[in-house]
Design an enzyme around this catalytic site. Structure first.
Site, PDB file in Angstrom:
ATOM      1  N   LYS A 126      42.914  39.288 -19.735  1.00  0.00           N
ATOM      2  CA  LYS A 126      42.469  38.516 -20.914  1.00  0.00           C
ATOM      3  C   LYS A 126      42.164  39.468 -22.070  1.00  0.00           C
ATOM      4  CE  LYS A 126      42.824  34.442 -19.230  1.00  0.00           C
ATOM      5  NZ  LYS A 126      43.938  33.621 -19.656  1.00  0.00           N
ATOM      6  N   SER A 137      38.615  34.191 -22.219  1.00  0.00           N
ATOM      7  CA  SER A 137      37.480  33.902 -21.340  1.00  0.00           C
ATOM      8  C   SER A 137      36.275  34.720 -21.766  1.00  0.00           C
ATOM      9  CB  SER A 137      37.889  34.280 -19.913  1.00  0.00           C
ATOM     10  OG  SER A 137      36.762  34.429 -19.091  1.00  0.00           O
ATOM     11  N   TYR A 193      41.891  40.243 -13.434  1.00  0.00           N
ATOM     12  CA  TYR A 193      42.053  38.997 -14.197  1.00  0.00           C
ATOM     13  C   TYR A 193      41.400  39.134 -15.574  1.00  0.00           C
ATOM     14  CZ  TYR A 193      40.833  34.437 -16.025  1.00  0.00           C
ATOM     15  OH  TYR A 193      40.642  33.376 -16.877  1.00  0.00           O
TER      16      TYR A 193
HETATM   17  P1  NAD Z   1      45.398  26.100 -14.111  1.00  0.00           P
HETATM   18  O1  NAD Z   1      45.806  27.013 -13.008  1.00  0.00           O
HETATM   19  O2  NAD Z   1      44.989  24.722 -13.771  1.00  0.00           O
HETATM   20  O3  NAD Z   1      46.547  26.021 -15.215  1.00  0.00           O
HETATM   21  C1  NAD Z   1      47.377  27.109 -15.508  1.00  0.00           C
HETATM   22  C2  NAD Z   1      48.820  26.639 -15.441  1.00  0.00           C
HETATM   23  O4  NAD Z   1      49.675  27.742 -15.734  1.00  0.00           O
HETATM   24  C3  NAD Z   1      49.219  26.096 -14.080  1.00  0.00           C
HETATM   25  O5  NAD Z   1      49.780  24.806 -14.235  1.00  0.00           O
HETATM   26  C4  NAD Z   1      50.260  27.098 -13.569  1.00  0.00           C
HETATM   27  O6  NAD Z   1      51.256  26.480 -12.779  1.00  0.00           O
HETATM   28  C5  NAD Z   1      50.804  27.662 -14.870  1.00  0.00           C
HETATM   29  N1  NAD Z   1      51.359  29.021 -14.772  1.00  0.00           N
HETATM   30  C6  NAD Z   1      50.787  30.128 -14.243  1.00  0.00           C
HETATM   31  N2  NAD Z   1      51.624  31.177 -14.344  1.00  0.00           N
HETATM   32  C7  NAD Z   1      52.749  30.721 -14.969  1.00  0.00           C
HETATM   33  C8  NAD Z   1      53.985  31.332 -15.342  1.00  0.00           C
HETATM   34  N3  NAD Z   1      54.241  32.612 -15.094  1.00  0.00           N
HETATM   35  N4  NAD Z   1      54.903  30.559 -15.962  1.00  0.00           N
HETATM   36  C9  NAD Z   1      54.682  29.250 -16.200  1.00  0.00           C
HETATM   37  N5  NAD Z   1      53.547  28.620 -15.852  1.00  0.00           N
HETATM   38  C10 NAD Z   1      52.587  29.350 -15.242  1.00  0.00           C
HETATM   39  O7  NAD Z   1      44.235  26.856 -14.911  1.00  0.00           O
HETATM   40  P2  NAD Z   1      43.238  26.313 -16.041  1.00  0.00           P
HETATM   41  O8  NAD Z   1      41.892  26.288 -15.451  1.00  0.00           O
HETATM   42  O9  NAD Z   1      43.801  25.101 -16.675  1.00  0.00           O
HETATM   43  O10 NAD Z   1      43.281  27.544 -17.038  1.00  0.00           O
HETATM   44  C11 NAD Z   1      44.102  27.552 -18.182  1.00  0.00           C
HETATM   45  C12 NAD Z   1      43.911  28.874 -18.908  1.00  0.00           C
HETATM   46  O11 NAD Z   1      42.540  29.013 -19.264  1.00  0.00           O
HETATM   47  C13 NAD Z   1      44.255  30.092 -18.071  1.00  0.00           C
HETATM   48  O12 NAD Z   1      44.876  31.055 -18.903  1.00  0.00           O
HETATM   49  C14 NAD Z   1      42.916  30.583 -17.609  1.00  0.00           C
HETATM   50  O13 NAD Z   1      42.912  31.965 -17.336  1.00  0.00           O
HETATM   51  C15 NAD Z   1      42.046  30.263 -18.806  1.00  0.00           C
HETATM   52  N6  NAD Z   1      40.620  30.144 -18.463  1.00  0.00           N
HETATM   53  C16 NAD Z   1      40.259  29.284 -17.464  1.00  0.00           C
HETATM   54  C17 NAD Z   1      38.915  29.198 -17.107  1.00  0.00           C
HETATM   55  C18 NAD Z   1      38.488  28.286 -15.979  1.00  0.00           C
HETATM   56  O14 NAD Z   1      37.410  28.488 -15.440  1.00  0.00           O
HETATM   57  N7  NAD Z   1      39.268  27.275 -15.612  1.00  0.00           N
HETATM   58  C19 NAD Z   1      37.956  29.981 -17.762  1.00  0.00           C
HETATM   59  C20 NAD Z   1      38.370  30.828 -18.801  1.00  0.00           C
HETATM   60  C21 NAD Z   1      39.721  30.894 -19.135  1.00  0.00           C
HETATM   61  N1  UFG Z   2      28.427  30.828  -7.372  1.00  0.00           N
HETATM   62  C1  UFG Z   2      27.753  30.651  -6.191  1.00  0.00           C
HETATM   63  N2  UFG Z   2      28.473  30.295  -5.101  1.00  0.00           N
HETATM   64  C2  UFG Z   2      29.815  30.092  -5.129  1.00  0.00           C
HETATM   65  C3  UFG Z   2      30.497  30.287  -6.356  1.00  0.00           C
HETATM   66  C4  UFG Z   2      29.767  30.647  -7.459  1.00  0.00           C
HETATM   67  O1  UFG Z   2      26.536  30.822  -6.112  1.00  0.00           O
HETATM   68  O2  UFG Z   2      30.414  29.789  -4.091  1.00  0.00           O
HETATM   69  C5  UFG Z   2      27.649  31.192  -8.575  1.00  0.00           C
HETATM   70  C6  UFG Z   2      28.049  32.527  -9.168  1.00  0.00           C
HETATM   71  O3  UFG Z   2      27.335  33.576  -8.571  1.00  0.00           O
HETATM   72  C7  UFG Z   2      27.703  32.317 -10.649  1.00  0.00           C
HETATM   73  C8  UFG Z   2      27.962  30.824 -10.850  1.00  0.00           C
HETATM   74  O4  UFG Z   2      27.923  30.238  -9.559  1.00  0.00           O
HETATM   75  O5  UFG Z   2      26.350  32.564 -10.857  1.00  0.00           O
HETATM   76  C9  UFG Z   2      29.301  30.541 -11.480  1.00  0.00           C
HETATM   77  O6  UFG Z   2      30.331  31.180 -10.733  1.00  0.00           O
HETATM   78  P1  UFG Z   2      31.878  30.894 -11.028  1.00  0.00           P
HETATM   79  O7  UFG Z   2      32.663  31.726 -10.060  1.00  0.00           O
HETATM   80  O8  UFG Z   2      32.120  29.439 -11.051  1.00  0.00           O
HETATM   81  O9  UFG Z   2      32.057  31.405 -12.514  1.00  0.00           O
HETATM   82  P2  UFG Z   2      31.879  32.848 -13.146  1.00  0.00           P
HETATM   83  O10 UFG Z   2      31.020  32.680 -14.343  1.00  0.00           O
HETATM   84  O11 UFG Z   2      31.466  33.847 -12.150  1.00  0.00           O
HETATM   85  O12 UFG Z   2      33.352  33.186 -13.556  1.00  0.00           O
HETATM   86  C10 UFG Z   2      33.962  32.405 -14.571  1.00  0.00           C
HETATM   87  C11 UFG Z   2      35.453  32.309 -14.380  1.00  0.00           C
HETATM   88  C12 UFG Z   2      36.092  33.627 -14.557  1.00  0.00           C
HETATM   89  C13 UFG Z   2      35.670  34.236 -15.820  1.00  0.00           C
HETATM   90  C14 UFG Z   2      34.177  34.271 -15.956  1.00  0.00           C
HETATM   91  C15 UFG Z   2      33.785  34.702 -17.333  1.00  0.00           C
HETATM   92  O13 UFG Z   2      35.759  31.844 -13.082  1.00  0.00           O
HETATM   93  O14 UFG Z   2      37.473  33.409 -14.621  1.00  0.00           O
HETATM   94  O15 UFG Z   2      33.658  32.966 -15.784  1.00  0.00           O
HETATM   95  O16 UFG Z   2      32.443  34.677 -17.509  1.00  0.00           O
HETATM   96  F1  UFG Z   2      36.162  35.501 -15.874  1.00  0.00           F
END
Ligand code: NAD
Ligand code: UFG
Length: 332
Positions: free
Chosen positions: A155, A125, A151
């Site tokens: 990462k 991330s 979290y």
């Molecule tokens: P998600 O929650 O939709 O998918 C993650 C999946 O992992 C889920 O299906 C969950 O059931 C499974 N899981 C969690 N812990 C587990 C375990 N111990 N064993 C087996 N399965 C397990 O999330 P996503 O948005 O698809 O994210 C996927 C990856 O990308 C994650 O590692 C997340 O941290 C990373 N990521 C997501 C975002 C975002 O904003 N969505 C941003 C940056 C990084």
């Molecule tokens: N925001 C609002 N209101 C809300 C939620 C979010 O104004 O209810 C704003 C936040 O302040 C930010 C933007 O919308 O300016 C995006 O917020 P998100 O929570 O959607 O995303 P972030 O960028 O804060 O966080 C995301 C992922 C994290 C990751 C991070 C890395 O959720 O997992 O990006 O940059 F760590």
């Protein structure tokens, strides 16, 4: 033909990536404990791509079951999405996050080592960059300083573990993909981010407000030094993000490769509200509140490395994502 184990493959980004992988004829096994996803996603993947991944309901922490999986199947590559991702929850339950994300990844890497699987792509991330002097983030910047929640720490720690494993094993190849802010869903509207998630992120909250499940959106601050005072992020369509994984597979080589996956363009919260309103034709109720602790004013990706080395760049924009999100919402 390559056989790929996709951990977290029934989740939001994993399921979209599998659809892109199937276009290239890979054979896919999913490992997921279904903690944050539903088994019905398999039917949707099959409906979209005409192929069905194999599914194993296993938790990364169930080490013996993981060993059995690796003993019984020969994988060429692991794409590792599985993990917990709710930033707020990670502050309340840090041990759960370290155990699940870091402990789970260590189990996975041990199984890979024992059974001779030496390629992994990891979902990292932009959070690993912490605080930087400029909003545009590139892969040469130092990481790990100024991360504001467990979290994000998981990462960073996993990235360091992957670097150490690569150092110790000349055959090990790892790709670290640093996602910016994934939004949107497959244009069919059949799969998307599960709105039953604990909503922390902007898009799922906008979706809940639009469905009337949350009264109004709280805009976390309008006094940042940004284009309109609200926070700016790099929102990347999840289909583009998924394609980034496919693009990297053939470029893998021993050692660690790191790529930002973002669009290179920042969008403010107010601009996101406007884009949603234009796509839906409805007003989105909101109020401006205090800044959220730990939030940065503005970040976006320098995405030139992925473009140059992988030939990948984001092709969809926020308006595409809004259109696809509405399609998904209408299907729920
Ligand atoms: P998600 O929650 O939709 O998918 C993650 C999946 O992992 C889920 O299906 C969950 O059931 C499974 N899981 C969690 N812990 C587990 C375990 N111990 N064993 C087996 N399965 C397990 O999330 P996503 O948005 O698809 O994210 C996927 C990856 O990308 C994650 O590692 C997340 O941290 C990373 N990521 C997501 C975002 C975002 O904003 N969505 C941003 C940056 C990084
Ligand atoms: N925001 C609002 N209101 C809300 C939620 C979010 O104004 O209810 C704003 C936040 O302040 C930010 C933007 O919308 O300016 C995006 O917020 P998100 O929570 O959607 O995303 P972030 O960028 O804060 O966080 C995301 C992922 C994290 C990751 C991070 C890395 O959720 O997992 O990006 O940059 F760590």
């Amino acid at each position: 033909m390559k056989r790929i184990l996709v951990t977290g493959g029934t989740g939001y980004i994993g399921s979209h990536t599998i659809i892109e992988l199937f276009k290239k004829d890979y054979e896919i096994d999913i490992l997921d404990n279904l903690f944050n996803s539903k088994i019905t996603v398999l039917d949707k993947i099959e409906e979209i791509s005409g192929k069905r991944p194999n599914f194993y309901e296993i938790d990364l922490l169930e080490y013996e079951k993981m060993r059995e999986l690796f003993r019984d199947n020969k994988y060429d590559l692991v794409i590792h999405f599985a993990g917990l991702k709710a930033v707020g929850e990670s502050v309340e339950k840090p041990l759960l996050y370290y155990e699940n994300n870091v402990g789970g990844t260590i189990n996975l890497l041990k199984c890979m080592k024992e059974f001779g699987v030496n390629k992994i792509i990891f979902s990292s991330s932009a959070t690993v960059y912490g605080e930087q002097p400029t909003p545009k983030l590139d892969e040469t910047m130092p990481t790990g300083v100024g991360i504001t929640n467990p979290y994000g720490e998981t990462k960073h720690i996993i990235e360091e573990i992957l670097k150490d494993v690569a150092e110790s094993d000349p055959e090990f190849s790892a790709v670290i993909l640093r996602y910016f802010n994934p939004i949107g869903n497959h244009p069919s509207g059949l799969i998307g981010e599960d709105p039953n998630d604990i909503p922390n992120n902007l898009m799922p909250i906008i979706m809940k407000v639009s469905r009337g499940e949350i009264k109004e959106l709280s805009v976390y601050g309008d006094d940042y030094d940004t284009v309109d005072g609200s926070g700016v992020r790099d929102y990347i369509h999840v289909v583009d993000l998924a394609k980034g994984h496919v693009a990297v597979i053939d470029k893998m080589k021993p050692g660690v490769l790191i790529y930002n996956l973002g669009t290179g363009k920042g969008t403010s919260v107010f601009q996101m509200i406007k884009a949603f309103e234009e796509a839906s034709g409805e007003k989105l109720p909101y109020k401006v509140t205090e800044r959220r602790p730990g939030d940065l004013a503005e970040i976006y990706a320098d995405s030139s490395k992925a473009e140059k080395e992988l030939g990948w760049k984001a092709e969809l924009n926020v308006d595409d994502a809004m259109r696809d999100t509405l399609n998904y919402l209408n299907n729920l």
